[in-house]
Design a protein around this motif. Structure first.
Motif, PDB file in Angstrom:
ATOM      1  N   GLN A  90       0.816  -1.202   0.000  1.00  0.00           N
ATOM      2  CA  GLN A  90       0.000   0.000   0.000  1.00  0.00           C
ATOM      3  C   GLN A  90       0.856   1.261   0.000  1.00  0.00           C
ATOM      4  N   LYS A  91       1.994   1.197   0.684  1.00  0.00           N
ATOM      5  CA  LYS A  91       2.894   2.344   0.681  1.00  0.00           C
ATOM      6  C   LYS A  91       3.472   2.587  -0.713  1.00  0.00           C
ATOM      7  N   GLN A  92       3.774   1.501  -1.383  1.00  0.00           N
ATOM      8  CA  GLN A  92       4.268   1.636  -2.750  1.00  0.00           C
ATOM      9  C   GLN A  92       3.193   2.240  -3.652  1.00  0.00           C
ATOM     10  N   ARG A  93       1.951   1.853  -3.401  1.00  0.00           N
ATOM     11  CA  ARG A  93       0.854   2.439  -4.160  1.00  0.00           C
ATOM     12  C   ARG A  93       0.758   3.947  -3.890  1.00  0.00           C
ATOM     13  N   LEU A  94       0.998   4.345  -2.639  1.00  0.00           N
ATOM     14  CA  LEU A  94       0.975   5.759  -2.291  1.00  0.00           C
ATOM     15  C   LEU A  94       2.084   6.513  -3.021  1.00  0.00           C
ATOM     16  N   LEU A  95       3.286   5.921  -3.070  1.00  0.00           N
ATOM     17  CA  LEU A  95       4.390   6.554  -3.762  1.00  0.00           C
ATOM     18  C   LEU A  95       4.094   6.692  -5.254  1.00  0.00           C
TER      19      LEU A  95
END
Length: 425
Positions: A90-95
């Motif tokens: 999910q953090k990668q999606r945010l980035l």
């Protein structure tokens, strides 16, 4: 799990942490009304926001989606794995989402630059006011640069409180900076192209062909300066760990950086050597006096005969369309006494002791230079150069200069070819 469970769980976590809806909204960069809708089950957080909420309240993404805390034992066993598998995703999606939004904004900034270039062309070619065209374009270029700076700052702030892995943040910042440099580079190109206009008369325009010629020169200079600035700034940013690409890209970057330094250093030495040869040669080996040629006379009789030939000035045919009777001009000496035309046109050459060694009537008007070395009682040999000799000299000198500029181009081109063949891809 239903959305209402997520909303209720968020409300419970918020109250347990003593936070208001406004406090949570500020951390998530959303409005308090949005948080209120989540808690009333009128909506649910976007997937890209889930890991951020989980980090704020110290729960896992799975617990947030389930709407409840898991037993301590089960949580202890699975928290790390779930965070790695889902939270990091999910953090990668945010980035990626933040980078995508930033890329869109960058295209807007580039679009402003393009509009500025159109304004330059309209001001110069349509209104025939070169300086006005430059000023119009400069306004758009400045706005583009300011917008891009704001977009970069906003892109950095969007992930500041997300508690994402440091390496991922550094790579994200590297991508942001590299994309921003493309936008700044476009502004440098357009500014370089338009910059020659500011040196023109404020009330006239520059023709399209001249604008293209001088504009290309401006672009080359602007790109050279911009490349040097980026070279040193990027090196500082990477060494100070302000941003950082992945390990492979970073290794390639520093390899190419060292390759550039070596090639530029060697090219600078070669260019300086070529320029020194060019300068010395222009001053001595192929100077105007060395290339002028001309006719050399080793006796006074032949020199006098040559100078007394009746030769008009170059380009004068001596044929008049209408012959008019004119009174011949009168000639006078330094004492005011009238003398003949032949006496007036008589020239004398002197030796080192100022004694007359040669005297003649100057009728050969094709001669433009007479050179000799004054000695005692003698000035031979005498070198005579005509206008044709000087034209040939200038042509030779220009050809030599063109050859040297060609050498400069070849040396610089060779440096680029060597770099692109040896650089890491």
């Amino acid at each position: 799990m239903e959305k209402k469970t997520i909303g209720a769980f968020i409300a419970a976590l918020r109250k347990a942490n003593g936070m208001t809806q406004k406090d949570l909204a500020e951390k998530l960069n959303v409005s308090d009304k949005t948080v209120s809708r989540w808690e009333r089950n009128d909506g649910a957080p976007d997937l890209s926001v889930i890991p951020v909420i989980a980090e704020i309240f110290g729960v896992t993404c799975d617990e947030l989606l389930r709407g409840e805390r898991r037993p301590v034992e089960e949580r202890a066993e699975s928290t790390e794995a779930e965070t790695t598998a889902k939270g990091e995703k999910q953090k990668q999606r945010l980035l990626k989402s933040s980078l995508s939004q930033y890329r869109t904004r960058t295209y807007i900034s580039m679009g402003i630059s393009v509009v500025g270039m159109i304004a330059v062309l309209i001001g110069n070619l349509a209104f025939l006011k070169a300086v006005l065209g430059f000023l119009l374009g400069a306004v758009f270029f400045a706005v583009s640069v300011m917008c891009q700076a704001i977009f970069i700052n906003r892109a950095f702030n969007s992930v500041e409180d997300a508690e994402i892995n440091t390496d991922d943040i550094l790579k994200y910042k590297y991508d942001v900076i590299m994309l921003g440099e493309k936008s700044f580079g476009l502004n440098a190109v357009f500014t370089g192209f338009a910059s020659p206009l500011v040196m023109m008369d404020a009330y006239v325009g520059v023709s399209a062909d001249n604008m293209l010629i001088f504009g290309v020169i401006g672009v080359v200079i602007a790109l050279a300066v911009y490349s040097v600035v980026c070279f040193y700034i990027n090196g500082k940013l990477l060494k100070n760990r302000v941003c950082r690409p992945d390990a492979e890209t970073e290794e390639k970057y520093f390899y190419n950086r060292n390759l550039k330094l070596n090639i530029v250093s060697n090219m600078a030495i070669i260019l300086v050597f070529t320029m020194v040869v060019h300068f010395i040669g222009s001053a001595y080996w192929w100077s105007a006096s060395a290339l002028a040629g001309g006719t050399v006379f080793n006796d006074y009789e032949s020199f006098i005969a040559y100078m007394e030939q009746d030769v008009p000035y170059p380009g004068y045919t001596g044929a008049d369309t209408e012959v008019q009777e004119v009174e011949p001009p009168a000639y006078y000496n330094a004492d005011g006494e009238e003398i003949t035309e032949e006496e007036a046109k008589t020239e004398q050459l002197y030796d080192i002791n100022h004694n007359v060694v040669c005297e003649y009537v100057r009728r050969n008007h094709a001669v433009t230079q007479i050179s000799y070395e004054s000695k005692e009682g003698d000035i031979l040999p005498i070198r005579v150069r005509t206008y044709d000799d000087l034209r040939q000299t200038n042509a030779k000198g220009n050809m030599i200069n063109v050859c040297f500029f060609g050498v400069y181009v070849v040396e610089i081109t060779a440096a680029f070819i060597i770099y692109f063949r040896k650089r890491a891809r």
